[in-house]
Write a protein that holds these residues in place. Structure first.
Motif, PDB file in Angstrom:
ATOM      1  N   TYR A  95      -7.425 -21.629  -2.142  1.00  0.00           N
ATOM      2  CA  TYR A  95      -6.460 -21.090  -1.184  1.00  0.00           C
ATOM      3  C   TYR A  95      -5.973 -19.729  -1.670  1.00  0.00           C
ATOM      4  O   TYR A  95      -5.597 -19.573  -2.844  1.00  0.00           O
ATOM      5  CB  TYR A  95      -5.282 -22.054  -1.033  1.00  0.00           C
ATOM      6  N   TYR A  96      -5.959 -18.786  -0.745  1.00  0.00           N
ATOM      7  CA  TYR A  96      -5.592 -17.416  -1.056  1.00  0.00           C
ATOM      8  C   TYR A  96      -4.421 -16.971  -0.196  1.00  0.00           C
ATOM      9  O   TYR A  96      -4.405 -17.253   1.008  1.00  0.00           O
ATOM     10  CB  TYR A  96      -6.760 -16.463  -0.795  1.00  0.00           C
ATOM     11  N   CYS A  97      -3.490 -16.251  -0.792  1.00  0.00           N
ATOM     12  CA  CYS A  97      -2.459 -15.616   0.013  1.00  0.00           C
ATOM     13  C   CYS A  97      -2.826 -14.153   0.207  1.00  0.00           C
ATOM     14  O   CYS A  97      -3.534 -13.559  -0.618  1.00  0.00           O
ATOM     15  CB  CYS A  97      -1.070 -15.759  -0.611  1.00  0.00           C
ATOM     16  N   ALA A  98      -2.355 -13.599   1.304  1.00  0.00           N
ATOM     17  CA  ALA A  98      -2.718 -12.238   1.652  1.00  0.00           C
ATOM     18  C   ALA A  98      -1.569 -11.568   2.388  1.00  0.00           C
ATOM     19  O   ALA A  98      -0.747 -12.248   3.021  1.00  0.00           O
ATOM     20  CB  ALA A  98      -3.979 -12.235   2.518  1.00  0.00           C
ATOM     21  N   ALA A  99      -1.535 -10.259   2.328  1.00  0.00           N
ATOM     22  CA  ALA A  99      -0.512  -9.476   3.015  1.00  0.00           C
ATOM     23  C   ALA A  99      -1.182  -8.457   3.924  1.00  0.00           C
ATOM     24  O   ALA A  99      -2.126  -7.769   3.520  1.00  0.00           O
ATOM     25  CB  ALA A  99       0.389  -8.762   2.010  1.00  0.00           C
ATOM     26  N   GLY A 100      -0.671  -8.378   5.137  1.00  0.00           N
ATOM     27  CA  GLY A 100      -1.180  -7.408   6.094  1.00  0.00           C
ATOM     28  C   GLY A 100      -0.025  -6.699   6.760  1.00  0.00           C
ATOM     29  O   GLY A 100       1.078  -7.240   6.822  1.00  0.00           O
ATOM     30  N   ARG A 101      -0.274  -5.515   7.262  1.00  0.00           N
ATOM     31  CA  ARG A 101       0.796  -4.711   7.833  1.00  0.00           C
ATOM     32  C   ARG A 101       0.529  -4.456   9.305  1.00  0.00           C
ATOM     33  O   ARG A 101      -0.579  -4.081   9.681  1.00  0.00           O
ATOM     34  CB  ARG A 101       0.910  -3.389   7.067  1.00  0.00           C
ATOM     35  N   GLY A 102       1.557  -4.684  10.119  1.00  0.00           N
ATOM     36  CA  GLY A 102       1.465  -4.334  11.520  1.00  0.00           C
ATOM     37  C   GLY A 102       0.490  -5.172  12.331  1.00  0.00           C
ATOM     38  O   GLY A 102      -0.047  -4.697  13.335  1.00  0.00           O
ATOM     39  N   LEU A 103       0.251  -6.401  11.913  1.00  0.00           N
ATOM     40  CA  LEU A 103      -0.700  -7.246  12.634  1.00  0.00           C
ATOM     41  C   LEU A 103      -0.046  -7.884  13.846  1.00  0.00           C
ATOM     42  O   LEU A 103       1.104  -8.297  13.799  1.00  0.00           O
ATOM     43  CB  LEU A 103      -1.240  -8.338  11.706  1.00  0.00           C
ATOM     44  N   ILE A 104      -0.816  -8.006  14.911  1.00  0.00           N
ATOM     45  CA  ILE A 104      -0.350  -8.749  16.068  1.00  0.00           C
ATOM     46  C   ILE A 104      -0.971 -10.138  16.032  1.00  0.00           C
ATOM     47  O   ILE A 104      -1.927 -10.381  15.290  1.00  0.00           O
ATOM     48  CB  ILE A 104      -0.690  -8.021  17.381  1.00  0.00           C
ATOM     49  N   THR A 105      -0.436 -11.020  16.846  1.00  0.00           N
ATOM     50  CA  THR A 105      -0.825 -12.421  16.765  1.00  0.00           C
ATOM     51  C   THR A 105      -2.325 -12.621  16.894  1.00  0.00           C
ATOM     52  O   THR A 105      -2.922 -13.421  16.181  1.00  0.00           O
ATOM     53  CB  THR A 105      -0.094 -13.229  17.837  1.00  0.00           C
ATOM     54  N   SER A 106      -2.954 -11.885  17.783  1.00  0.00           N
ATOM     55  CA  SER A 106      -4.387 -12.078  18.017  1.00  0.00           C
ATOM     56  C   SER A 106      -5.257 -11.643  16.845  1.00  0.00           C
ATOM     57  O   SER A 106      -6.443 -11.967  16.803  1.00  0.00           O
ATOM     58  CB  SER A 106      -4.819 -11.328  19.278  1.00  0.00           C
ATOM     59  N   THR A 107      -4.689 -10.932  15.902  1.00  0.00           N
ATOM     60  CA  THR A 107      -5.472 -10.433  14.761  1.00  0.00           C
ATOM     61  C   THR A 107      -5.160 -11.163  13.461  1.00  0.00           C
ATOM     62  O   THR A 107      -5.773 -10.877  12.441  1.00  0.00           O
ATOM     63  CB  THR A 107      -5.214  -8.931  14.547  1.00  0.00           C
ATOM     64  N   LEU A 108      -4.264 -12.137  13.514  1.00  0.00           N
ATOM     65  CA  LEU A 108      -3.820 -12.793  12.286  1.00  0.00           C
ATOM     66  C   LEU A 108      -4.924 -13.574  11.602  1.00  0.00           C
ATOM     67  O   LEU A 108      -4.911 -13.752  10.395  1.00  0.00           O
ATOM     68  CB  LEU A 108      -2.647 -13.725  12.591  1.00  0.00           C
ATOM     69  N   GLY A 109      -5.873 -14.078  12.350  1.00  0.00           N
ATOM     70  CA  GLY A 109      -6.880 -14.951  11.787  1.00  0.00           C
ATOM     71  C   GLY A 109      -8.058 -14.251  11.136  1.00  0.00           C
ATOM     72  O   GLY A 109      -8.904 -14.902  10.522  1.00  0.00           O
ATOM     73  N   ASN A 110      -8.112 -12.951  11.221  1.00  0.00           N
ATOM     74  CA  ASN A 110      -9.245 -12.205  10.658  1.00  0.00           C
ATOM     75  C   ASN A 110      -8.889 -11.712   9.266  1.00  0.00           C
ATOM     76  O   ASN A 110      -8.019 -10.854   9.113  1.00  0.00           O
ATOM     77  CB  ASN A 110      -9.580 -11.021  11.568  1.00  0.00           C
ATOM     78  N   PRO A 111      -9.562 -12.207   8.233  1.00  0.00           N
ATOM     79  CA  PRO A 111      -9.216 -11.786   6.870  1.00  0.00           C
ATOM     80  C   PRO A 111      -9.408 -10.288   6.637  1.00  0.00           C
ATOM     81  O   PRO A 111      -8.766  -9.720   5.755  1.00  0.00           O
ATOM     82  CB  PRO A 111     -10.149 -12.621   5.984  1.00  0.00           C
ATOM     83  N   ASN A 112     -10.256  -9.652   7.402  1.00  0.00           N
ATOM     84  CA  ASN A 112     -10.500  -8.215   7.230  1.00  0.00           C
ATOM     85  C   ASN A 112      -9.278  -7.368   7.583  1.00  0.00           C
ATOM     86  O   ASN A 112      -9.222  -6.184   7.232  1.00  0.00           O
ATOM     87  CB  ASN A 112     -11.682  -7.772   8.080  1.00  0.00           C
ATOM     88  N   ASN A 113      -8.306  -7.974   8.274  1.00  0.00           N
ATOM     89  CA  ASN A 113      -7.110  -7.231   8.675  1.00  0.00           C
ATOM     90  C   ASN A 113      -6.022  -7.242   7.611  1.00  0.00           C
ATOM     91  O   ASN A 113      -4.978  -6.622   7.794  1.00  0.00           O
ATOM     92  CB  ASN A 113      -6.556  -7.798   9.976  1.00  0.00           C
ATOM     93  N   TYR A 114      -6.262  -7.931   6.524  1.00  0.00           N
ATOM     94  CA  TYR A 114      -5.264  -8.025   5.460  1.00  0.00           C
ATOM     95  C   TYR A 114      -5.626  -7.055   4.341  1.00  0.00           C
ATOM     96  O   TYR A 114      -6.790  -6.916   3.968  1.00  0.00           O
ATOM     97  CB  TYR A 114      -5.174  -9.454   4.933  1.00  0.00           C
ATOM     98  N   ASP A 115      -4.597  -6.408   3.803  1.00  0.00           N
ATOM     99  CA  ASP A 115      -4.828  -5.338   2.835  1.00  0.00           C
ATOM    100  C   ASP A 115      -4.782  -5.799   1.385  1.00  0.00           C
ATOM    101  O   ASP A 115      -5.421  -5.202   0.512  1.00  0.00           O
ATOM    102  CB  ASP A 115      -3.751  -4.245   3.018  1.00  0.00           C
ATOM    103  N   ASN A 116      -3.996  -6.820   1.117  1.00  0.00           N
ATOM    104  CA  ASN A 116      -3.776  -7.244  -0.261  1.00  0.00           C
ATOM    105  C   ASN A 116      -4.007  -8.738  -0.387  1.00  0.00           C
ATOM    106  O   ASN A 116      -3.597  -9.509   0.488  1.00  0.00           O
ATOM    107  CB  ASN A 116      -2.348  -6.904  -0.697  1.00  0.00           C
ATOM    108  N   TRP A 117      -4.617  -9.131  -1.500  1.00  0.00           N
ATOM    109  CA  TRP A 117      -4.986 -10.528  -1.712  1.00  0.00           C
ATOM    110  C   TRP A 117      -4.562 -11.009  -3.092  1.00  0.00           C
ATOM    111  O   TRP A 117      -4.616 -10.242  -4.070  1.00  0.00           O
ATOM    112  CB  TRP A 117      -6.499 -10.698  -1.566  1.00  0.00           C
ATOM    113  N   GLY A 118      -4.196 -12.278  -3.137  1.00  0.00           N
ATOM    114  CA  GLY A 118      -3.962 -12.932  -4.418  1.00  0.00           C
ATOM    115  C   GLY A 118      -5.263 -13.477  -4.969  1.00  0.00           C
ATOM    116  O   GLY A 118      -6.322 -13.389  -4.331  1.00  0.00           O
ATOM    117  N   GLN A 119      -5.186 -14.093  -6.123  1.00  0.00           N
ATOM    118  CA  GLN A 119      -6.389 -14.517  -6.836  1.00  0.00           C
ATOM    119  C   GLN A 119      -6.894 -15.887  -6.412  1.00  0.00           C
ATOM    120  O   GLN A 119      -8.002 -16.244  -6.785  1.00  0.00           O
ATOM    121  CB  GLN A 119      -6.126 -14.539  -8.350  1.00  0.00           C
ATOM    122  N   GLY A 120      -6.133 -16.630  -5.667  1.00  0.00           N
ATOM    123  CA  GLY A 120      -6.581 -17.947  -5.231  1.00  0.00           C
ATOM    124  C   GLY A 120      -6.120 -19.054  -6.141  1.00  0.00           C
ATOM    125  O   GLY A 120      -6.017 -18.877  -7.363  1.00  0.00           O
ATOM    126  N   THR A 121      -5.853 -20.190  -5.539  1.00  0.00           N
ATOM    127  CA  THR A 121      -5.504 -21.393  -6.288  1.00  0.00           C
ATOM    128  C   THR A 121      -6.290 -22.556  -5.690  1.00  0.00           C
ATOM    129  O   THR A 121      -6.390 -22.690  -4.472  1.00  0.00           O
ATOM    130  CB  THR A 121      -3.982 -21.650  -6.259  1.00  0.00           C
TER     131      THR A 121
END
Length: 127
Positions: A95-121
Motif C-alpha cells: 500500500y502506497y500513499c501519494a499526494a497530488g495537487r489540484g485534482l478533480i474527482t474524475s482524476t483521483l483514480g489515476n496514479p499518474n496524476n499524483y506527484d509525490n509517493w511514499g515507499q509503501g507498506t
C-alpha cells in the motif's frame, strides 16, 4: 517532500489494520492537495484505493473497498490514515500513499496524476 507510510503487517481475514502516512515538506496553504492510497499486488498494476481532499475533506473510494475502508486526515499531525476493516485475502498488497495537487474527482483514480509517493507498506491477509 517526504511521505512515510507505516502500519502494514500480517492479519487474518476479517481482521483490521490502520495504515498511516506521515507527510513532510508539503506546503498545503494555497494549494488544493489530495492525499491518496493506492495498492499493488504482485504481478498486478497499481490500483486506486481511496483519496481525501485535504482542504475540504471529501472522500472517494474504490468500489472494492467501499464500506470496509475509511480514509481520514489529521491536519495537526500532517498525517493521513487508512482504516481497513473486514480485510479479505484479495486485499493483500503493498500500500502506497501519494499526494497530488489540484485534482478533480474524475482524476483521483489515476496514479499518474499524483506527484509525490511514499515507499509503501506491505499488507498480507491470510485465510
Amino acid at each position: 517532500v517526504q511521505l512515510q507510510a507505516s502500519g502494514g503487517g500480517l492479519v487474518q481475514a476479517g481482521g483490521s489494520l490502520r495504515l498511516s502516512c506521515a507527510i513532510s515538506g508539503l506546503t498545503f496553504s494555497g494549494y488544493s492537495y489530495v492525499m491518496g492510497w493506492f495498492r499493488q499486488a504482485p504481478g498486478k498494476e497499481r490500483e486506486f484505493v481511496a483519496a481525501i481532499k485535504w482542504s475540504g475533506g471529501s472522500r472517494t473510494y474504490a468500489d472494492a473497498v467501499k464500506g470496509r475502508f475509511t480514509i481520514s486526515g489529521d491536519k495537526a499531525k500532517n498525517t493521513v490514515y487508512l482504516q481497513m476493516n473486514s480485510l479479505k485475502v484479495e486485499d493483500t498488497a503493498a500500500y502506497y500513499c501519494a499526494a497530488g495537487r489540484g485534482l478533480i474527482t474524475s482524476t483521483l483514480g489515476n496514479p499518474n496524476n499524483y506527484d509525490n509517493w511514499g515507499q509503501g507498506t506491505l499488507v498480507t491477509v491470510s485465510s
